[in-house]
Design an enzyme around this catalytic site. Structure first.
Site, PDB file in Angstrom:
ATOM      1  N   ASP A  34       0.848  -1.196   0.000  1.00 15.99           N
ATOM      2  CA  ASP A  34       0.000   0.000   0.000  1.00 15.99           C
ATOM      3  C   ASP A  34       0.882   1.245   0.000  1.00 15.99           C
ATOM      4  N   ILE A  61       2.105   1.265  -6.720  1.00 14.62           N
ATOM      5  CA  ILE A  61       1.948   0.344  -7.849  1.00 14.62           C
ATOM      6  C   ILE A  61       2.247   1.029  -9.190  1.00 14.62           C
ATOM      7  N   ALA A  83      -5.833  -2.022  -4.620  1.00 17.66           N
ATOM      8  CA  ALA A  83      -5.315  -0.646  -4.576  1.00 17.66           C
ATOM      9  C   ALA A  83      -5.924   0.174  -5.704  1.00 17.66           C
ATOM     10  N   THR A 131     -15.634  -2.652  -9.745  1.00 13.18           N
ATOM     11  CA  THR A 131     -16.847  -1.987  -9.262  1.00 13.18           C
ATOM     12  C   THR A 131     -18.007  -2.146 -10.247  1.00 13.18           C
ATOM     13  N   ASP A 132     -19.225  -2.007  -9.734  1.00  7.76           N
ATOM     14  CA  ASP A 132     -20.395  -2.036 -10.628  1.00  7.76           C
ATOM     15  C   ASP A 132     -20.504  -0.758 -11.462  1.00  7.76           C
ATOM     16  N   GLU A 133     -19.723   0.277 -11.091  1.00  2.00           N
ATOM     17  CA  GLU A 133     -19.848   1.556 -11.815  1.00  2.00           C
ATOM     18  C   GLU A 133     -19.390   1.456 -13.266  1.00  2.00           C
ATOM     19  N   TYR A 156     -13.333   8.102 -12.626  1.00  4.25           N
ATOM     20  CA  TYR A 156     -13.091   6.923 -11.768  1.00  4.25           C
ATOM     21  C   TYR A 156     -13.583   5.653 -12.458  1.00  4.25           C
ATOM     22  N   LYS A 160     -11.510   2.384 -13.951  1.00  5.05           N
ATOM     23  CA  LYS A 160     -11.718   1.005 -13.498  1.00  5.05           C
ATOM     24  C   LYS A 160     -12.123   0.121 -14.694  1.00  5.05           C
ATOM     25  N   LEU A 196     -20.427   8.700   1.200  1.00  3.91           N
ATOM     26  CA  LEU A 196     -21.703   9.133   1.768  1.00  3.91           C
ATOM     27  C   LEU A 196     -21.924   8.734   3.240  1.00  3.91           C
ATOM     28  N   ASN A 255     -30.885   7.676  -2.148  1.00  7.02           N
ATOM     29  CA  ASN A 255     -30.000   8.363  -1.187  1.00  7.02           C
ATOM     30  C   ASN A 255     -30.779   9.039  -0.058  1.00  7.02           C
ATOM     31  N   GLY A 289     -22.293  14.393 -14.106  1.00  4.69           N
ATOM     32  CA  GLY A 289     -22.402  13.035 -14.677  1.00  4.69           C
ATOM     33  C   GLY A 289     -22.909  12.001 -13.689  1.00  4.69           C
TER      34      GLY A 289
HETATM   35  P1  NAD Z   1      -9.947   3.057  -0.457  1.00  5.80           P
HETATM   36  O1  NAD Z   1      -9.801   4.351  -1.179  1.00  5.80           O
HETATM   37  O2  NAD Z   1     -10.513   3.031   0.910  1.00  5.80           O
HETATM   38  O3  NAD Z   1      -8.525   2.337  -0.364  1.00  5.80           O
HETATM   39  C1  NAD Z   1      -7.621   2.297  -1.446  1.00  5.80           C
HETATM   40  C2  NAD Z   1      -6.264   1.860  -0.915  1.00  5.80           C
HETATM   41  O4  NAD Z   1      -5.352   1.828  -2.034  1.00  5.80           O
HETATM   42  C3  NAD Z   1      -5.665   2.832   0.120  1.00  5.80           C
HETATM   43  O5  NAD Z   1      -5.130   2.117   1.206  1.00  5.80           O
HETATM   44  C4  NAD Z   1      -4.570   3.555  -0.660  1.00  5.80           C
HETATM   45  O6  NAD Z   1      -3.486   3.965   0.154  1.00  5.80           O
HETATM   46  C5  NAD Z   1      -4.142   2.473  -1.660  1.00  5.80           C
HETATM   47  N1  NAD Z   1      -3.529   3.047  -2.867  1.00  5.80           N
HETATM   48  C6  NAD Z   1      -4.020   4.078  -3.614  1.00  5.80           C
HETATM   49  N2  NAD Z   1      -3.151   4.353  -4.619  1.00  5.80           N
HETATM   50  C7  NAD Z   1      -2.125   3.471  -4.512  1.00  5.80           C
HETATM   51  C8  NAD Z   1      -0.940   3.255  -5.263  1.00  5.80           C
HETATM   52  N3  NAD Z   1      -0.638   4.007  -6.331  1.00  5.80           N
HETATM   53  N4  NAD Z   1      -0.114   2.254  -4.883  1.00  5.80           N
HETATM   54  C9  NAD Z   1      -0.407   1.470  -3.801  1.00  5.80           C
HETATM   55  N5  NAD Z   1      -1.488   1.671  -3.042  1.00  5.80           N
HETATM   56  C10 NAD Z   1      -2.358   2.642  -3.399  1.00  5.80           C
HETATM   57  O7  NAD Z   1     -10.764   2.117  -1.444  1.00  5.80           O
HETATM   58  P2  NAD Z   1     -11.865   1.004  -1.127  1.00  5.80           P
HETATM   59  O8  NAD Z   1     -13.181   1.646  -1.030  1.00  5.80           O
HETATM   60  O9  NAD Z   1     -11.370   0.135  -0.045  1.00  5.80           O
HETATM   61  O10 NAD Z   1     -11.840   0.209  -2.509  1.00  5.80           O
HETATM   62  C11 NAD Z   1     -10.925  -0.855  -2.725  1.00  5.80           C
HETATM   63  C12 NAD Z   1     -11.135  -1.424  -4.111  1.00  5.80           C
HETATM   64  O11 NAD Z   1     -12.469  -1.903  -4.231  1.00  5.80           O
HETATM   65  C13 NAD Z   1     -10.952  -0.411  -5.235  1.00  5.80           C
HETATM   66  O12 NAD Z   1     -10.314  -1.062  -6.306  1.00  5.80           O
HETATM   67  C14 NAD Z   1     -12.368  -0.002  -5.610  1.00  5.80           C
HETATM   68  O13 NAD Z   1     -12.439   0.379  -6.953  1.00  5.80           O
HETATM   69  C15 NAD Z   1     -13.105  -1.290  -5.345  1.00  5.80           C
HETATM   70  N6  NAD Z   1     -14.530  -1.139  -4.979  1.00  5.80           N
HETATM   71  C16 NAD Z   1     -14.917  -0.302  -3.961  1.00  5.80           C
HETATM   72  C17 NAD Z   1     -16.250  -0.218  -3.595  1.00  5.80           C
HETATM   73  C18 NAD Z   1     -16.728   0.672  -2.482  1.00  5.80           C
HETATM   74  O14 NAD Z   1     -17.932   0.810  -2.283  1.00  5.80           O
HETATM   75  N7  NAD Z   1     -15.856   1.290  -1.700  1.00  5.80           N
HETATM   76  C19 NAD Z   1     -17.207  -0.980  -4.283  1.00  5.80           C
HETATM   77  C20 NAD Z   1     -16.782  -1.815  -5.327  1.00  5.80           C
HETATM   78  C21 NAD Z   1     -15.444  -1.893  -5.647  1.00  5.80           C
HETATM   79  O1  DAU Z   2     -20.826   1.287  -6.694  1.00 11.57           O
HETATM   80  C1  DAU Z   2     -19.541   1.044  -6.202  1.00 11.57           C
HETATM   81  C2  DAU Z   2     -18.842   2.357  -5.934  1.00 11.57           C
HETATM   82  O2  DAU Z   2     -19.473   2.939  -4.812  1.00 11.57           O
HETATM   83  C3  DAU Z   2     -17.349   2.202  -5.707  1.00 11.57           C
HETATM   84  O3  DAU Z   2     -16.742   1.729  -6.866  1.00 11.57           O
HETATM   85  C4  DAU Z   2     -16.721   3.541  -5.313  1.00 11.57           C
HETATM   86  O4  DAU Z   2     -15.359   3.358  -4.990  1.00 11.57           O
HETATM   87  C5  DAU Z   2     -17.470   4.085  -4.106  1.00 11.57           C
HETATM   88  O5  DAU Z   2     -16.950   5.358  -3.778  1.00 11.57           O
HETATM   89  C6  DAU Z   2     -18.964   4.166  -4.380  1.00 11.57           C
HETATM   90  O6  DAU Z   2     -19.264   5.195  -5.349  1.00 11.57           O
HETATM   91  P1  DAU Z   2     -20.510   6.212  -5.177  1.00 11.57           P
HETATM   92  O7  DAU Z   2     -20.230   7.417  -5.953  1.00 11.57           O
HETATM   93  O8  DAU Z   2     -21.792   5.519  -5.390  1.00 11.57           O
HETATM   94  O9  DAU Z   2     -20.369   6.494  -3.581  1.00 11.57           O
HETATM   95  P2  DAU Z   2     -20.449   7.820  -2.706  1.00 11.57           P
HETATM   96  O10 DAU Z   2     -20.439   7.380  -1.270  1.00 11.57           O
HETATM   97  O11 DAU Z   2     -19.466   8.838  -3.127  1.00 11.57           O
HETATM   98  O12 DAU Z   2     -21.902   8.371  -3.046  1.00 11.57           O
HETATM   99  C7  DAU Z   2     -23.063   7.589  -2.819  1.00 11.57           C
HETATM  100  C8  DAU Z   2     -24.252   8.390  -3.320  1.00 11.57           C
HETATM  101  O13 DAU Z   2     -24.426   9.527  -2.448  1.00 11.57           O
HETATM  102  C9  DAU Z   2     -24.069   8.960  -4.708  1.00 11.57           C
HETATM  103  O14 DAU Z   2     -25.313   8.943  -5.394  1.00 11.57           O
HETATM  104  C10 DAU Z   2     -23.639  10.404  -4.476  1.00 11.57           C
HETATM  105  C11 DAU Z   2     -24.343  10.763  -3.170  1.00 11.57           C
HETATM  106  N1  DAU Z   2     -23.611  11.730  -2.319  1.00 11.57           N
HETATM  107  C12 DAU Z   2     -22.327  11.475  -2.006  1.00 11.57           C
HETATM  108  C13 DAU Z   2     -21.603  12.361  -1.220  1.00 11.57           C
HETATM  109  C14 DAU Z   2     -20.155  12.080  -0.884  1.00 11.57           C
HETATM  110  C15 DAU Z   2     -24.275  12.870  -1.845  1.00 11.57           C
HETATM  111  O15 DAU Z   2     -25.467  13.082  -2.110  1.00 11.57           O
HETATM  112  N2  DAU Z   2     -23.562  13.740  -1.069  1.00 11.57           N
HETATM  113  C16 DAU Z   2     -22.245  13.546  -0.741  1.00 11.57           C
HETATM  114  O16 DAU Z   2     -21.649  14.404  -0.045  1.00 11.57           O
END
Ligand code: NAD
Ligand code: DAU
Length: 350
Positions: A34, A61, A83, A131-133, A156, A160, A196, A255, A289
């Site tokens: 990391d 990475i 990561a 991710t599903d995005e 983003y 991905k 969120l 939301n 977007g």
């Molecule tokens: P996060 O942002 O909490 O953690 C990301 C980690 O990657 C951090 O520890 C950061 O230090 C490390 N990192 C970032 N850039 C790096 C680099 N260049 N080299 C090495 N390490 C690096 O993310 P998360 O929410 O835990 O998501 C983890 C994975 O799961 C991601 O690939 C994300 O796309 C995927 N994902 C997340 C969600 C979600 O809801 N959070 C949902 C579906 C998929």
């Molecule tokens: O679907 C998987 C994804 O979910 C992951 O790949 C991403 O890493 C993760 O960040 C998440 O993306 P979202 O954009 O869906 O999550 P976020 O928590 O940023 O936002 C959730 C919803 O809430 C989205 O519709 C935007 C809205 N939102 C978010 C924030 C931060 C607000 O209305 N206000 C806010 O301040």
């Protein structure tokens, strides 16, 4: 002893996966690579840092030479790649970081794995966590399936999607033993309070405005983070090479409805009068977007590998709120430093 590299293990989901693997598999040596960006925090892994089957490696990475040497030195048997730069809003203001880490970083790992496994891929696995995005946005009905065409909208999700394509290309072209999963929105402890749920829990606690984008009508499918970690474990061990699995909670929330649940539960836990926290809701300019709706069909994972989510949302959200209330010091630590600057830039003018 098998050597497994987990990237991004100091982040939100990665730290739960690392903990699960270190505790569940004493016959694996887990390497957590990391960079420790703002989102990576070794506090998340205090309870496993002294385990003999765990090693932390600080590194980027994006640095191809470093990655190549690391793979040559340790000859990993498997990679679970988490990561990434993961926050959509940050990708809108600074896309380049996302291109570098999510695309170039992934290719560096693919190249290094391809190199060390070139003579023997038996038992090797490169698991890419996505991710599903990548599938884009749904209307009021329908689901994302594993064969839904990619249609990403944010830098983003486009980064991905690009990494997913490259992972599949390394399988099709070079025979690299890959697996991919695409998961819906995760929630739970240790999530950086830019997303969120932790952002709003923190703001409610501090009586700060709750910035709802647009009309709050966007829909997300929420999955408890430990259920994602369990799915990753099942797929890593039992999924067939070259396959993709969707992971979701069958738990869609608009939301604004989810935010009202947070307010209600927080009022109760903080001993506030009913309806008090809802007064903090503030509608702000929509995210550019902004995808309307995500909904995952995870039937394949359920039918082929027997995985289902274990937690009901009501239970998961209680647990999550309790975690943030009980770990105020963790929140205070991660919201000191640059967090305030990010917050002002992000929400100051809305
Ligand atoms: P996060 O942002 O909490 O953690 C990301 C980690 O990657 C951090 O520890 C950061 O230090 C490390 N990192 C970032 N850039 C790096 C680099 N260049 N080299 C090495 N390490 C690096 O993310 P998360 O929410 O835990 O998501 C983890 C994975 O799961 C991601 O690939 C994300 O796309 C995927 N994902 C997340 C969600 C979600 O809801 N959070 C949902 C579906 C998929
Ligand atoms: O679907 C998987 C994804 O979910 C992951 O790949 C991403 O890493 C993760 O960040 C998440 O993306 P979202 O954009 O869906 O999550 P976020 O928590 O940023 O936002 C959730 C919803 O809430 C989205 O519709 C935007 C809205 N939102 C978010 C924030 C931060 C607000 O209305 N206000 C806010 O301040």
């Amino acid at each position: 002893m098998k050597k497994i590299l987990i990237t991004g293990g100091a982040g939100f989901i990665g730290s739960h996966v690392v903990r699960m693997y270190v505790n569940k598999y004493p016959d694996y040596h887990i390497f957590n690579l990391d960079k420790l960006t703002y989102a990576g925090n070794l506090e998340n892994l205090k309870d496993v840092e002294n385990k003999t089957n765990y090693t932390f490696v600080k590194g980027d990475i994006v640095d191809g030479d470093f990655i190549q040497k690391l793979f040559e030195e340790h000859q990993f048997d498997g990679v679970i790649h988490l990561a990434a730069e993961s926050h959509v809003d940050r990708s809108i203001s600074n896309p380049m970081e996302f291109i570098m880490t999510n695309i170039i970083g992934t290719v560096n790992l693919l190249n290094a794995a391809r190199y060390i496994w070139k003579d023997n891929i038996e038992g090797k696995r490169f698991y890419h966590v996505s991710t599903d995005e990548v599938y884009g946005s749904l209307g009021d009905t329908g689901f994302f399936y594993e064969d839904t065409a990619y249609d990403p909208h944010s830098p983003y999700s486009a980064s991905k999607a690009s990494s997913d394509h490259l992972v599949r290309a390394y399988h099709d072209t070079y025979g690299l033993p890959i697996i991919i999963s695409n998961c819906s929105n995760n929630y739970g402890g240790n999530q950086f309070p830019e997303k969120l749920i932790p952002l709003f829990i923190n703001n409610i606690r501090h009586n700060k405005p709750l910035p709802v984008y647009g009309k709050g009508e966007n829909v997300r499918d929420w999955l408890y983070v430990l259920d994602h970690a369990t799915a990753i474990d099942v797929i890593y061990h039992n999924g067939s090479i070259g396959e993709t699995f969707n992971i979701g909670g069958h738990n869609e929330w608009k939301n604004i409805d989810l935010i009202k649940v947070l307010c209600k539960v927080m009022d109760k836990k903080l001993g506030r009068p009913k309806g008090e926290s809802e007064k903090l809701i503030t509608y702000v300019t929509d995210r550019a977007g902004h995808d309307l709706r995500y909904a995952i069909d995870s039937t394949k994972l359920q039918n082929e590998l027997g995985w289902t989510p274990s937690l009901q949302f009501e239970e998961g959200i209680e647990k999550t709120i309790d975690w943030y209330l009980e770990n105020q010091e963790w929140l205070d630590n991660v919201t000191s430093g640059n967090y305030q600057k990010y917050y002002d830039e992000m929400y100051g003018d809305r």
